[in-house]
Design a protein around this motif. Structure first.
Motif, PDB file in Angstrom:
ATOM      1  N   LEU A   1       0.805  -1.223   0.000  1.00 11.55           N
ATOM      2  CA  LEU A   1       0.000   0.000   0.000  1.00 11.55           C
ATOM      3  C   LEU A   1       0.839   1.276   0.000  1.00 11.55           C
ATOM      4  N   GLY A   2       2.099   1.120  -0.283  1.00 16.79           N
ATOM      5  CA  GLY A   2       2.944   2.309  -0.449  1.00 16.79           C
ATOM      6  C   GLY A   2       3.316   3.006   0.850  1.00 16.79           C
ATOM      7  N   LEU A   3       3.014   2.380   2.015  1.00 16.17           N
ATOM      8  CA  LEU A   3       3.347   3.043   3.289  1.00 16.17           C
ATOM      9  C   LEU A   3       4.855   3.114   3.482  1.00 16.17           C
TER      10      LEU A   3
ATOM     11  N   ILE B   1      -6.516  -6.782  -2.378  1.00 16.28           N
ATOM     12  CA  ILE B   1      -6.169  -5.346  -2.329  1.00 16.28           C
ATOM     13  C   ILE B   1      -5.372  -4.956  -3.575  1.00 16.28           C
TER      14      ILE B   1
ATOM     15  N   ILE C   1      -6.456  -1.955  -6.103  1.00 19.17           N
ATOM     16  CA  ILE C   1      -5.734  -0.688  -6.291  1.00 19.17           C
ATOM     17  C   ILE C   1      -5.179  -0.543  -7.698  1.00 19.17           C
TER      18      ILE C   1
ATOM     19  N   GLN D   1      -1.382   4.928  -7.649  1.00 19.29           N
ATOM     20  CA  GLN D   1      -0.478   4.569  -6.550  1.00 19.29           C
ATOM     21  C   GLN D   1       0.923   5.115  -6.815  1.00 19.29           C
ATOM     22  N   LEU D   2       1.599   5.431  -5.724  1.00 22.15           N
ATOM     23  CA  LEU D   2       2.902   6.070  -5.869  1.00 22.15           C
ATOM     24  C   LEU D   2       4.014   5.101  -6.222  1.00 22.15           C
ATOM     25  N   PHE D   3       3.970   3.941  -5.628  1.00 19.61           N
ATOM     26  CA  PHE D   3       5.112   3.073  -5.842  1.00 19.61           C
ATOM     27  C   PHE D   3       4.699   1.720  -6.408  1.00 19.61           C
TER      28      PHE D   3
END
Lengths: 704, 72
Positions: A176-178, A593, A597, A602-604
């Motif tokens: 999730l890119g966290l 998920i 998504i 998404q960023l990454f």
């Protein structure tokens, strides 16, 4: 990512090229690969990981070349292992190929080449390759995520144990890119450090208040001195006027006028003498600054000339003007030590100029002397490049001239000093005469003249006193101005630094706020992600669960199962089978998920549709668990590939999955036991279609 | 699912005080890290990029400011 097919060549048990095609059907999304222990199920799972990322978890990874392929190699011969996977991702079909080339050298096998290709068809239908294939494959599926999509089913139960929390946390962060936000927090912290340093550098010595105080004091001191000067200048003018008035009176007084006229002549004479003394002083200073050196080098010149004369007298064919060899040696060493030739060339070891100076010896001198005698002065090798002749001429002329110039300097200095002394003496005499005039006026019978003279003396004394004060005050002004200018510069610098420090402080605060904002951003995102993940786990767990059970990730990222009816929400003590199911649910939730998504910005990690490839999924399960996993498995992902033993497959697993299997293969192992002609053990992949007629399962596979 | 739900309000309010569009800045830094991770395999150089962005936003003399598109 939907797997299309896999071709394996000389990798571990697989000899030659073997190919299998994965099921892509939505209703029959399961591909079964049946094989017994040691027949190559795990090797096949590793072939996928090796192809995509170059990682191989098998024991002795350096022995990946098939045993038979290696045995068939002659000395110097080469063999290749390769795995090619065709897959689809975001409407684009890729082929990933990883290969290694080995060469046999004696008994050793040397890896000579390792290559990875990723090919795809572009919009025009032409085959293309990304600039960096290794990065490209990782942007489709990050390497640190593959463990959640291609894994050993018997080991995943660890995810639901206490030690699995780190793995769960890390998977959530990546998918999730966290993780990227965490790293951004670190970067914002580093940016804070940059501004903190800038602020601390600028803030140093920037006490503008103190400097301003100094500046104010300086300003007052200067103003005060200027005021005093003005007063003194005024007093001087007034006294000069008074003196002039006295002179005028004396000039018109019959008894004093001659003496006064004489006094004025003397005063003019003294002023002219004082000026001449000043001029003589200036001439003397100039002479000393320009020619005083000749007094010091005269001895050197004399010594140099005497050395050359001695050299001539010593014979050996030398004549006056020849330079003695030891003089050359001394010059050469001196030049090398200072690193510069007299012609200005730098003397670095090894440079042509260095070599020329170093090679300048008595032999060169000998040749040069000969040539000079023959009228070809300076034609031979010399210091620097051809500069030697002119240098020698210059040295002799300088040495000769130095002696002459010393005498001229001394004579001129003596003359100037004499003139100065005479002028001082003459001025002394004039002053004495002036005093005599004053004495004569003092001795006059006329009271008026005596009083005028007394007034003149008093004015003169006051004028002298004022003049002294004026000199002092000018000194004060100069000092005050210098201090003021110095402090003014410091103040300006400090003010500029203060402004920059203030700016750096603002920027530091902005960077700190950014870091805090990102931390808040992370905390909130984690909460939302947690919630989203739990919704997915609940949905996936519904496919596997015993009635009345509920799975979720707690606040410590621990995968937990509780009974819905237990109000206290206590953990259900999980068996290994239960753990395996819970872990599968977590993986299923990740897949869900990732699928959801896929269209988000998404960023990454871009997300996407991912298959699950699982080795021995039913290893530790009892009948009940096998049935539940069998039922839930096809729903875990769009595409499921199961590497499974025949015994695990038989019975409830075959029954529950029968309608979902699209492709089925068996691994056929050849060894000395089952094939007397097989000199080396190897495995073949053989398609083994599901029995026609739908869900009918033969008795051998657990059917009725 | 909201990508970064928190990003919408709090950071933007916080950095507005400094004349910088915080949301954009936070997003910029996360994007830069992501870009560097992808292209260079690490976030080396990102702190300097963030610092440069802050320098551009907070200047000595009042200068042209990047439009704060989050205001609406």
């Amino acid at each position: 990512m939907t797997l299309h097919d896999l071709t394996i060549h000389n990798f571990r048990q697989y000899y030659g090229s073997q190919r299998l095609v994965f099921s892509k059907s939505a209703s029959r999304n399961v591909t079964i690969i049946l094989g017994e222990n040691g027949e190559g199920k795990t090797a096949l799972l590793n072939a996928i990981k090796w192809c995509f990322y170059g990682v191989n978890d098998l024991p002795f990874p350096e022995r990946s070349l098939n045993e038979r392929a290696e045995a068939e190699l002659v000395d110097g011969g080469q063999a290749k292992i390769s795995v090619a996977i065709t897959f689809e991702d975001r409407q684009c079909v890729y082929t990933a190929i990883r290969e290694e080339l080995f060469r046999k050298s004696g008994k050793a096998l040397i890896r000579v080449e390792h290559k990875f290709y990723l090919r795809y068809l572009d919009e025009a239908g032409a085959e293309n390759e990304p600039f960096n294939a290794e990065y490209a494959i990782r942007s489709i599926l990050p390497e640190n995520m593959h463990a959640y999509f291609f894994f050993d089913g018997e080991r995943i139960d660890a995810l639901s144990k206490k030690e699995g929390t780190e793995g769960i946390k890390s998977a959530i962060k990546i998918i999730l890119g966290l993780e990227v936000i965490e790293r951004a927090i670190g970067c914002a912290g580093d940016a804070c450090e940059l501004f903190r340093k800038e602020f601390s550098d600028r803030n140093r010595n920037a006490d503008t208040a103190r400097l301003f105080q100094f500046l104010e004091q300086d300003r007052k001191l200067l103003a005060n001195a200027l005021e005093r000067k003005e007063t003194l200048d005024g007093a001087h003018l007034a006294l000069t006027a008074q003196k002039e008035a006295v002179y005028q009176e004396l000039k018109i007084n019959e008894g004093a006028k001659e003496l006064q006229a004489h006094r004025e002549t003397l005063e003019a004479h003294i002023a002219a003498l004082t000026k001449s003394i000043g001029d003589a002083n200036a001439d003397l200073r100039e002479l000393i600054s320009k020619s005083a050196y000749t007094a010091f080098c005269g001895r050197l010149a004399e010594r140099f000339l005497s050395l050359t004369e001695k050299y001539e007298a010593d014979g050996a064919g030398a004549r006056a003007g020849d330079i003695p060899p030891h003089f050359y040696t001394a010059v050469r060493e001196c030049l090398i030590e200072r690193g510069q030739c007299i012609c200005g060339a730098a003397l670095h070891e090894g440079s042509p100029a260095y070599e020329a100076v170093k090679g300048f010896d008595a032999h060169a001198l000998g040749r040069d002397a000969e040539e000079r005698r023959g009228g070809r002065a300076g034609a031979g090798a010399g210091i620097g490049t051809g500069a030697e002749a002119s240098w020698r001429a210059h040295v002799f002329s300088a040495m000769d001239g130095a002696a002459r110039r010393k005498s001229a300097f001394l004579a001129r200095a003596e003359a100037l000093s004499l003139r100065k002394r005479q002028l001082i003496e003459t001025r002394g005499e004039a002053i004495e005469e002036l005093d005599a005039v004053a004495g004569k006026l003092d001795a006059q019978a006329s009271k008026n003249i005596r009083e005028l003279e007394a007034r003149r003396k008093k004015i003169e004394e006051e004028l002298n006193d004022t003049l002294k004060k004026q000199t002092y005050v000018e000194l004060d002004i100069r000092q005050a101005r210098e201090t003021f200018e110095k402090h003014e510069k410091e103040f300006d610098r400090a003010q500029a630094n203060n402004a920059k420090a203030e700016l750096a402080k603002k920027r530091l605060e902005a960077a700190q706020t950014l870091q805090k904002a990102l931390e808040g951003y992370l905390a909130d995102s984690t909460r939302v992600v947690h919630q989203t993940l739990n919704e997915s786990i609940t949905a996936v767990y519904g496919n596997f669960s015993k009635k009345g059970y509920f799975a979720f990730i707690d606040e410590n990222f621990r995968l937990t199962v509780v009974k819905t009816s237990d109000e206290a929400g206590r953990d259900v003590p999980m068996s290994q089978g239960e753990r395996q199911i819970a872990s599968l649910c977590f993986i299923g939730a990740l897949v869900k998920i990732a699928r959801e998504i896929v269209s988000k910005d998404q960023l990454f990690f871009h997300g996407g549709v991912f298959p699950i490839v699982m080795d021995s999924p039913f290893g530790a399960l009892d009948h009940d668990h096998k049935e539940r996993v069998g039922q839930g498995m096809p729903q875990l992902a769009e595409q499921v590939v199961l590497l499974i033993s025949r015994t695990q497959w038989a019975g409830e697993v075959a029954r529950t999955l029968a309608t979902r299997v699209g492709k089925r293969y068996k691994l056929v192992n050849h060894n000395a036991k089952n094939d007397p002609e097989a000199k080396y053990e190897y495995t073949e992949i053989v398609e083994y279609p599901m029995p026609e007629g739908g869900p009918h399962i033969p008795a051998s596979e657990g059917g009725a | 699912m909201n990508e970064y739900p928190m990003a919408d309000q709090a950071p933007r309010d916080a950095l507005k005080a400094y004349g910088a569009p915080t949301y954009e800045l936070a997003r910029f830094s996360v994007l830069e890290v992501a870009r560097h991770l992808k292209e260079y395999g690490g976030e080396r150089g990102v702190p300097n990029l963030i610092a440069k962005k802050i320098r551009d936003l907070i200047r000595e003399e009042p200068g042209p400011r990047a439009p704060d598109t989050d205001d609406e």
